[in-house]
Enzyme design. Structure first.
Site, mmCIF file in Angstrom:
data_model
loop_
_atom_site.group_PDB
_atom_site.id
_atom_site.type_symbol
_atom_site.label_atom_id
_atom_site.label_comp_id
_atom_site.label_asym_id
_atom_site.label_seq_id
_atom_site.Cartn_x
_atom_site.Cartn_y
_atom_site.Cartn_z
ATOM 1 N N LYS A 42 -47.455 54.283 -10.096
ATOM 2 C CA LYS A 42 -47.871 55.182 -11.187
ATOM 3 C C LYS A 42 -46.654 55.675 -11.984
ATOM 4 O O LYS A 42 -46.668 55.686 -13.221
ATOM 5 C CB LYS A 42 -48.631 56.374 -10.575
ATOM 6 C CG LYS A 42 -48.829 57.555 -11.497
ATOM 7 C CD LYS A 42 -49.600 58.662 -10.813
ATOM 8 C CE LYS A 42 -48.723 59.580 -9.995
ATOM 9 N NZ LYS A 42 -48.157 60.734 -10.679
ATOM 10 N N ASP A 43 -45.600 56.064 -11.270
ATOM 11 C CA ASP A 43 -44.429 56.603 -11.961
ATOM 12 C C ASP A 43 -43.717 55.527 -12.778
ATOM 13 O O ASP A 43 -43.221 55.794 -13.875
ATOM 14 C CB ASP A 43 -43.457 57.249 -10.962
ATOM 15 C CG ASP A 43 -44.044 58.524 -10.363
ATOM 16 O OD1 ASP A 43 -45.128 58.942 -10.821
ATOM 17 O OD2 ASP A 43 -43.436 59.083 -9.437
ATOM 18 N N SER A 89 -49.279 56.411 -4.023
ATOM 19 C CA SER A 89 -49.709 57.187 -5.184
ATOM 20 C C SER A 89 -48.569 57.478 -6.147
ATOM 21 O O SER A 89 -48.792 58.032 -7.216
ATOM 22 C CB SER A 89 -50.305 58.505 -4.703
ATOM 23 O OG SER A 89 -49.295 59.250 -4.068
ATOM 24 N N CYS A 90 -47.333 57.113 -5.780
ATOM 25 C CA CYS A 90 -46.206 57.500 -6.636
ATOM 26 C C CYS A 90 -45.509 56.342 -7.333
ATOM 27 O O CYS A 90 -45.463 56.306 -8.568
ATOM 28 C CB CYS A 90 -45.173 58.263 -5.819
ATOM 29 S SG CYS A 90 -45.701 59.927 -5.457
ATOM 30 N N PHE A 91 -44.945 55.425 -6.562
ATOM 31 C CA PHE A 91 -44.086 54.403 -7.181
ATOM 32 C C PHE A 91 -44.772 53.639 -8.319
ATOM 33 O O PHE A 91 -44.242 53.601 -9.432
ATOM 34 C CB PHE A 91 -43.565 53.424 -6.120
ATOM 35 C CG PHE A 91 -42.420 53.947 -5.293
ATOM 36 C CD1 PHE A 91 -41.950 55.239 -5.450
ATOM 37 C CD2 PHE A 91 -41.797 53.140 -4.351
ATOM 38 C CE1 PHE A 91 -40.903 55.736 -4.682
ATOM 39 C CE2 PHE A 91 -40.746 53.616 -3.584
ATOM 40 C CZ PHE A 91 -40.306 54.916 -3.744
#
Ligand code: UDX
Length: 445
Positions: free
Chosen positions: A272-273, A268-270
């Protein structure tokens, strides 16, 4: 102290429960009524080791309660914002939850004569804390930023699967502050927890916001870098990326972490960020972040690399029975957000393969997306039975324990080890006549 946490996802819930475990009274706010009821009944909506026990303890000691009613944080001294910041279709950050929660916090604080410190924990692009959160809360509450309302940005670096450990043992606490008073209050709050066991960095709101993106996109770049080198290794006799990564790690200037070559990163992070930082650079400051674009592109291709290898062995995949072992985006979680498995499954479905899947935790989540399009199994062994090729997508421990002979139950075994977990058994695979390929290891076809 009374602490409010707005947004009870991974970050908010873990942070809130750790704060409650230290004896503070924590009010958790979420707009999802079902989630709130579940939490108050002592259940966590996702799989995360240790978190449910902590929730039960906090509920028993009456130090944690979840609610949908923002008025409950009216007398909280510190209010953390940890709502989601998803991607829009063009990759840019969607700040609608940040805006709506700021408005609701502003309403709740209207008329309060106390000083409240607002702390943004959500990952947000530079300028958001000052220009959106600060402005909205000040305007709606009628309170003045500075004297009556403090503002900080305090990014979170916890990893899924070790969320509790990471929150209890951070290697750094980054505090972006509007002014000295805000920063000091947050610093004292965290110092009480971590004392001198961590590093503290106090800086501007915008630096703190960018540090979060900088760390995540750098780690993602390390993974794409090693995967690029892995693809080079596959073409050079006697080369193996594991040894290259170890050699690189011996150079004191290079940290060996996040050099695990494989089918790429998800979660959910890499992704999207990275997309958010690229969109922010292009749209808001008119700059082309070339390295970040390459990182994303390499990652998108890397998942499908497993299928390229398979095609060289099986040619046409139409009607072929293919097994996927591992569906979650990494081990020890049931999370399938942006998982590599999804990209592989979509491509295999497009090519007309019959897909058989197994994962220790993520079956329910995958079933929700694919329904009857896949064949679901209860164990790795069942999923392999009579299948023609297998891709190991996630490095769950139980797959590490598989022996080369376990693959003999396949029709004519082709094993593509997407995470390099069985490479030490290469000789045994060869001896048994099993075609074994892994990422970053030279192979002749
Ligand atoms: C990450 C960051 O680590 C965390 O600081 C941030 O707050 C949120 O994003 P998380 O998504 O939980 O945490 O997963 P992480 O363990 O960092 O792995 C991210 C992805 O990279 C996974 O898909 C993993 O399989 C992949 N990865 C990681 C590799 O492919 N190789 C590696 O060497 C390390």
């Amino acid at each position: 102290m009374k602490v409010g946490i707005v947004g009870l996802g991974y970050v908010g819930l873990t942070t809130g429960l750790v704060i409650a475990s230290k004896g503070h009274e924590v009010i958790g706010i979420d707009i999802d009524d079902k989630k709130v009821k579940m939490l108050n009944a002592g259940r966590i909506p996702f799989y995360e080791p240790g978190l449910e026990e902590l929730l039960r303890k906090a509920l028993d000691s009456k130090l944690f309660i979840a609610t949908t009613n923002y008025d409950a944080i009216r007398d909280a001294e510190i209010i953390f914002i940890s709502v989601g910041t998803p991607s829009r279709d063009d990759g840019s950050i969607d700040l609608s939850f940040i805006e709506s929660s700021s408005t609701m916090i502003g309403k709740a604080l209207k008329g309060s004569s106390d000083y409240h410190l607002i702390v943004v924990k959500s990952t947000v692009t530079p300028g958001t804390t000052r220009n959106i959160v600060g402005r909205i809360i000040a305007k709606v509450s009628g309170k003045k930023l500075g004297d009556e309302l403090g503002l900080c940005m305090n990014p979170e670096f916890l990893r899924e699967g070790s969320a509790l450990y990471d929150t209890l043992n951070p290697d750094k606490v980054i505090i972006g502050e509007l002014d000295e008073k805000s920063g000091e209050k947050l610093y004292e709050f965290w110092y009480e927890f971590y004392r001198d066991d961590t590093e503290y960095l106090r800086t501007t709101l915008e630096n703190a916001e960018l540090i979060k993106y900088a760390i995540n996109s750098f780690l993602a770049t390390k993974i794409s870098y090693i995967n690029m080198l892995a693809n080079i290794c596959e073409k050079i006799p006697n080369c193996d990326i594991g040894v290259i990564a170890r050699g690189m790690g011996l150079d004191k200037r290079i940290n060996p972490a996040f050099f695990g070559a494989g089918l790429g990163f998800g979660g959910s992070c890499f992704p999207k960020d990275l997309r958010a930082l690229i969109a922010f650079s292009k749209q808001s400051i008119n700059y082309d972040p070339l390295i970040l674009e390459a990182t994303l592109k390499i990652n998108e291709k890397q998942a499908l690399h497993a299928i390229e290898i398979m095609k060289r062995e099986l040619n046409d995949l139409h009607g072929r029975e293919i097994t996927i072992l591992g569906l979650s985006y990494k081990p020890n979680t049931d999370d399938i957000r942006e998982a590599v498995s999804i990209r592989i499954i979509n491509e295999l479905l497009r090519l007309g393969a019959k897909i058989r899947v197994y994962d220790p935790k993520a079956m329910k989540n995958i079933k929700r997306i694919y329904g009857d399009s896949l064949i679901y199994h209860n164990s790795a062994y069942d999923a392999l039975d009579k299948s023609e090729a297998v891709i190991i997508v996630t490095e769950w421990n139980e797959f590490r324990k598989l022996k080369p002979k376990d693959f003999l139950r396949m029709k004519k075994p082709v094993v593509i080890d997407g995470r390099r977990i069985l490479l030490d058994k290469l000789e045994e695979f060869r001896r048994l006549g099993i075609k074994y390929y892994t990422i970053g290891h030279y192979f002749e076809l």
